[in-house]
Design a protein around this motif. Sequence first.
Motif, PDB file in Angstrom:
ATOM      1  N   ILE A 143       0.840  -1.201   0.000  1.00  0.00           N
ATOM      2  CA  ILE A 143       0.000   0.000   0.000  1.00  0.00           C
ATOM      3  C   ILE A 143       0.875   1.251   0.000  1.00  0.00           C
ATOM      4  CG2 ILE A 143      -1.609   1.356   1.404  1.00  0.00           C
ATOM      5  CD1 ILE A 143      -2.932  -1.302   2.208  1.00  0.00           C
ATOM      6  N   ALA A 144       1.969   1.235   0.769  1.00  0.00           N
ATOM      7  CA  ALA A 144       2.878   2.390   0.796  1.00  0.00           C
ATOM      8  C   ALA A 144       3.462   2.652  -0.585  1.00  0.00           C
ATOM      9  CB  ALA A 144       3.988   2.156   1.813  1.00  0.00           C
ATOM     10  N   PHE A 145       3.787   1.587  -1.308  1.00  0.00           N
ATOM     11  CA  PHE A 145       4.323   1.720  -2.665  1.00  0.00           C
ATOM     12  C   PHE A 145       3.285   2.365  -3.588  1.00  0.00           C
ATOM     13  CE2 PHE A 145       4.319  -0.195  -6.934  1.00  0.00           C
ATOM     14  CZ  PHE A 145       5.533   0.265  -7.416  1.00  0.00           C
ATOM     15  N   HIS A 146       2.067   1.841  -3.573  1.00  0.00           N
ATOM     16  CA  HIS A 146       1.032   2.380  -4.455  1.00  0.00           C
ATOM     17  C   HIS A 146       0.621   3.793  -4.033  1.00  0.00           C
ATOM     18  CE1 HIS A 146       0.439  -1.095  -7.025  1.00  0.00           C
ATOM     19  NE2 HIS A 146       0.584  -1.856  -5.956  1.00  0.00           N
ATOM     20  N   ARG A 147       0.682   4.077  -2.734  1.00  0.00           N
ATOM     21  CA  ARG A 147       0.389   5.443  -2.257  1.00  0.00           C
ATOM     22  C   ARG A 147       1.422   6.425  -2.811  1.00  0.00           C
ATOM     23  NH1 ARG A 147      -0.169   9.987  -1.344  1.00  0.00           N
ATOM     24  NH2 ARG A 147      -1.366  11.029   0.311  1.00  0.00           N
ATOM     25  N   ALA A 148       2.662   5.992  -2.925  1.00  0.00           N
ATOM     26  CA  ALA A 148       3.715   6.860  -3.468  1.00  0.00           C
ATOM     27  C   ALA A 148       3.463   7.180  -4.941  1.00  0.00           C
ATOM     28  CB  ALA A 148       5.076   6.213  -3.282  1.00  0.00           C
ATOM     29  N   ILE A 149       2.908   6.211  -5.678  1.00  0.00           N
ATOM     30  CA  ILE A 149       2.551   6.483  -7.078  1.00  0.00           C
ATOM     31  C   ILE A 149       1.449   7.536  -7.133  1.00  0.00           C
ATOM     32  CG2 ILE A 149       1.517   5.514  -9.167  1.00  0.00           C
ATOM     33  CD1 ILE A 149       2.940   2.892  -8.557  1.00  0.00           C
ATOM     34  N   VAL A 150       0.446   7.382  -6.267  1.00  0.00           N
ATOM     35  CA  VAL A 150      -0.651   8.363  -6.227  1.00  0.00           C
ATOM     36  C   VAL A 150      -0.096   9.743  -5.861  1.00  0.00           C
ATOM     37  CG1 VAL A 150      -2.810   8.999  -5.101  1.00  0.00           C
ATOM     38  CG2 VAL A 150      -2.367   6.609  -5.692  1.00  0.00           C
ATOM     39  N   ALA A 151       0.813   9.788  -4.903  1.00  0.00           N
ATOM     40  CA  ALA A 151       1.408  11.071  -4.511  1.00  0.00           C
ATOM     41  C   ALA A 151       2.158  11.708  -5.675  1.00  0.00           C
ATOM     42  CB  ALA A 151       2.344  10.880  -3.322  1.00  0.00           C
ATOM     43  N   ALA A 152       2.840  10.873  -6.473  1.00  0.00           N
ATOM     44  CA  ALA A 152       3.608  11.376  -7.610  1.00  0.00           C
ATOM     45  C   ALA A 152       2.716  11.894  -8.726  1.00  0.00           C
ATOM     46  CB  ALA A 152       4.529  10.284  -8.147  1.00  0.00           C
ATOM     47  N   ALA A 153       1.410  11.584  -8.669  1.00  0.00           N
ATOM     48  CA  ALA A 153       0.470  12.103  -9.661  1.00  0.00           C
ATOM     49  C   ALA A 153       0.165  13.577  -9.428  1.00  0.00           C
ATOM     50  CB  ALA A 153      -0.823  11.297  -9.627  1.00  0.00           C
ATOM     51  N   HIS A 154       0.432  14.055  -8.204  1.00  0.00           N
ATOM     52  CA  HIS A 154       0.198  15.465  -7.856  1.00  0.00           C
ATOM     53  C   HIS A 154      -1.242  15.880  -8.149  1.00  0.00           C
ATOM     54  CE1 HIS A 154       4.445  16.325  -6.953  1.00  0.00           C
ATOM     55  NE2 HIS A 154       4.692  15.470  -7.940  1.00  0.00           N
ATOM     56  N   ASN A 155      -2.173  15.012  -7.703  1.00  0.00           N
ATOM     57  CA  ASN A 155      -3.594  15.303  -7.829  1.00  0.00           C
ATOM     58  C   ASN A 155      -4.212  15.096  -6.449  1.00  0.00           C
ATOM     59  OD1 ASN A 155      -6.515  14.613  -8.137  1.00  0.00           O
ATOM     60  ND2 ASN A 155      -6.086  15.014 -10.295  1.00  0.00           N
ATOM     61  N   GLU A 156      -4.612  16.187  -5.822  1.00  0.00           N
ATOM     62  CA  GLU A 156      -5.087  16.132  -4.437  1.00  0.00           C
ATOM     63  C   GLU A 156      -6.333  15.274  -4.286  1.00  0.00           C
ATOM     64  OE1 GLU A 156      -6.624  19.206  -0.927  1.00  0.00           O
ATOM     65  OE2 GLU A 156      -5.780  19.983  -2.799  1.00  0.00           O
ATOM     66  N   VAL A 157      -7.216  15.309  -5.278  1.00  0.00           N
ATOM     67  CA  VAL A 157      -8.458  14.540  -5.182  1.00  0.00           C
ATOM     68  C   VAL A 157      -8.163  13.039  -5.228  1.00  0.00           C
ATOM     69  CG1 VAL A 157     -10.670  14.039  -6.263  1.00  0.00           C
ATOM     70  CG2 VAL A 157      -9.845  16.391  -6.152  1.00  0.00           C
ATOM     71  N   LEU A 158      -7.283  12.615  -6.145  1.00  0.00           N
ATOM     72  CA  LEU A 158      -6.917  11.199  -6.209  1.00  0.00           C
ATOM     73  C   LEU A 158      -6.271  10.753  -4.898  1.00  0.00           C
ATOM     74  CD1 LEU A 158      -5.468  10.718  -9.826  1.00  0.00           C
ATOM     75  CD2 LEU A 158      -7.571   9.741  -8.889  1.00  0.00           C
ATOM     76  N   ALA A 159      -5.424  11.598  -4.332  1.00  0.00           N
ATOM     77  CA  ALA A 159      -4.764  11.257  -3.070  1.00  0.00           C
ATOM     78  C   ALA A 159      -5.778  11.098  -1.953  1.00  0.00           C
ATOM     79  CB  ALA A 159      -3.736  12.330  -2.707  1.00  0.00           C
ATOM     80  N   GLN A 160      -6.773  11.991  -1.896  1.00  0.00           N
ATOM     81  CA  GLN A 160      -7.802  11.891  -0.863  1.00  0.00           C
ATOM     82  C   GLN A 160      -8.654  10.637  -1.047  1.00  0.00           C
ATOM     83  OE1 GLN A 160      -9.881  15.623  -1.166  1.00  0.00           O
ATOM     84  NE2 GLN A 160      -8.387  16.724   0.075  1.00  0.00           N
ATOM     85  N   LEU A 161      -8.986  10.324  -2.285  1.00  0.00           N
ATOM     86  CA  LEU A 161      -9.750   9.112  -2.554  1.00  0.00           C
ATOM     87  C   LEU A 161      -8.980   7.872  -2.102  1.00  0.00           C
ATOM     88  CD1 LEU A 161     -11.187   9.871  -6.111  1.00  0.00           C
ATOM     89  CD2 LEU A 161     -12.514   9.568  -4.011  1.00  0.00           C
ATOM     90  N   PHE A 162      -7.706   7.831  -2.450  1.00  0.00           N
ATOM     91  CA  PHE A 162      -6.888   6.672  -2.086  1.00  0.00           C
ATOM     92  C   PHE A 162      -6.774   6.552  -0.569  1.00  0.00           C
ATOM     93  CE2 PHE A 162      -3.057   4.326  -1.149  1.00  0.00           C
ATOM     94  CZ  PHE A 162      -3.049   3.312  -2.089  1.00  0.00           C
ATOM     95  N   ASP A 163      -6.469   7.663   0.106  1.00  0.00           N
ATOM     96  CA  ASP A 163      -6.270   7.618   1.558  1.00  0.00           C
ATOM     97  C   ASP A 163      -7.545   7.204   2.290  1.00  0.00           C
ATOM     98  OD1 ASP A 163      -3.667   8.362   1.220  1.00  0.00           O
ATOM     99  OD2 ASP A 163      -3.966  10.466   1.740  1.00  0.00           O
ATOM    100  N   GLY A 164      -8.699   7.669   1.811  1.00  0.00           N
ATOM    101  CA  GLY A 164      -9.950   7.281   2.448  1.00  0.00           C
ATOM    102  C   GLY A 164     -10.300   5.823   2.235  1.00  0.00           C
ATOM    103  N   PHE A 165      -9.714   5.232   1.237  1.00  0.00           N
ATOM    104  CA  PHE A 165      -9.987   3.867   0.811  1.00  0.00           C
ATOM    105  C   PHE A 165      -9.035   2.853   1.448  1.00  0.00           C
ATOM    106  CE2 PHE A 165     -10.323   1.053  -3.191  1.00  0.00           C
ATOM    107  CZ  PHE A 165     -11.501   0.484  -2.763  1.00  0.00           C
ATOM    108  N   VAL A 166      -7.934   3.337   2.043  1.00  0.00           N
ATOM    109  CA  VAL A 166      -6.862   2.452   2.522  1.00  0.00           C
ATOM    110  C   VAL A 166      -7.336   1.372   3.496  1.00  0.00           C
ATOM    111  CG1 VAL A 166      -4.797   2.390   3.992  1.00  0.00           C
ATOM    112  CG2 VAL A 166      -4.862   3.890   2.002  1.00  0.00           C
ATOM    113  N   PRO A 167      -8.136   1.683   4.526  1.00  0.00           N
ATOM    114  CA  PRO A 167      -8.536   0.604   5.460  1.00  0.00           C
ATOM    115  C   PRO A 167      -9.231  -0.560   4.761  1.00  0.00           C
ATOM    116  CG  PRO A 167      -9.035   2.747   6.394  1.00  0.00           C
ATOM    117  CD  PRO A 167      -8.659   2.999   4.962  1.00  0.00           C
ATOM    118  N   ARG A 168     -10.113  -0.245   3.812  1.00  0.00           N
ATOM    119  CA  ARG A 168     -10.821  -1.313   3.109  1.00  0.00           C
ATOM    120  C   ARG A 168      -9.881  -2.055   2.160  1.00  0.00           C
ATOM    121  NH1 ARG A 168     -16.866  -0.927   0.504  1.00  0.00           N
ATOM    122  NH2 ARG A 168     -17.084  -3.154   0.047  1.00  0.00           N
ATOM    123  N   VAL A 169      -8.970  -1.332   1.519  1.00  0.00           N
ATOM    124  CA  VAL A 169      -7.981  -1.977   0.652  1.00  0.00           C
ATOM    125  C   VAL A 169      -7.138  -2.954   1.460  1.00  0.00           C
ATOM    126  CG1 VAL A 169      -5.871  -1.607  -0.696  1.00  0.00           C
ATOM    127  CG2 VAL A 169      -7.834  -0.119  -1.042  1.00  0.00           C
TER     128      VAL A 169
END
Length: 224
Positions: A143-169
Amino acid sequence: MPQLQRSAPLAEQAADALLARLAAGEWALGAKLPGETTLAGQLGVGRSTVREGIRQLAGRGVLESRQGAGVFVLALQAPEDWDQLLRRADIVAVLEARTAIEAEAAALAATRRTPVELRALHRLLDARDAHDGDVPAYVDADIAFHRAIVAAAHNEVLAQLFDGFVPRVRRAMIDMLRIRPAHRDAGADRDVHRGIVDAIAEKDAAAAASRTRSHLADLAENLA
């Protein structure tokens, strides 16, 4: 005979190993299984673990323990129970949602990543391998690896979606690896993730998205 790995409760792994051998035709319907001592030696676990694995399979209608006679084969595969069917459906839903978020994030990361972020991806890729065999720690590293890819996208909305989804993932990925541990090829998995990083490094947005989408689709397919 391959021994079990400590990526899930050993009794559950013993049950899965016995099921795989039944499916492969090692024992026919009505056949008597070898004794606990023999099976324990083959699987590399204690007799109590084998006994619990057999008990689990007896509860699922696959094996039958007959006092004084031994353990006999009632079925060559276990019927799906509703709990496992629902868990699989949830995992597939999570993988579909991950695809929607992560494929786009990988494409954006390929065009927006910085050299520092690329180095972080390589470091986190190595960290995934260091935890192979410990399912919760491995999932956290993944998850940390894939979160880093999302962070590298530099899109705040995608990052928020991913972070809110982490427990279920996290819950779904742990379930997935415990339901189908034998389907995971560590070498192939490593190559797939390295391919995603390579596409991001080469600023190939189409390849980064395609490889991410294909990887997640393969995980869903392996649940079938």
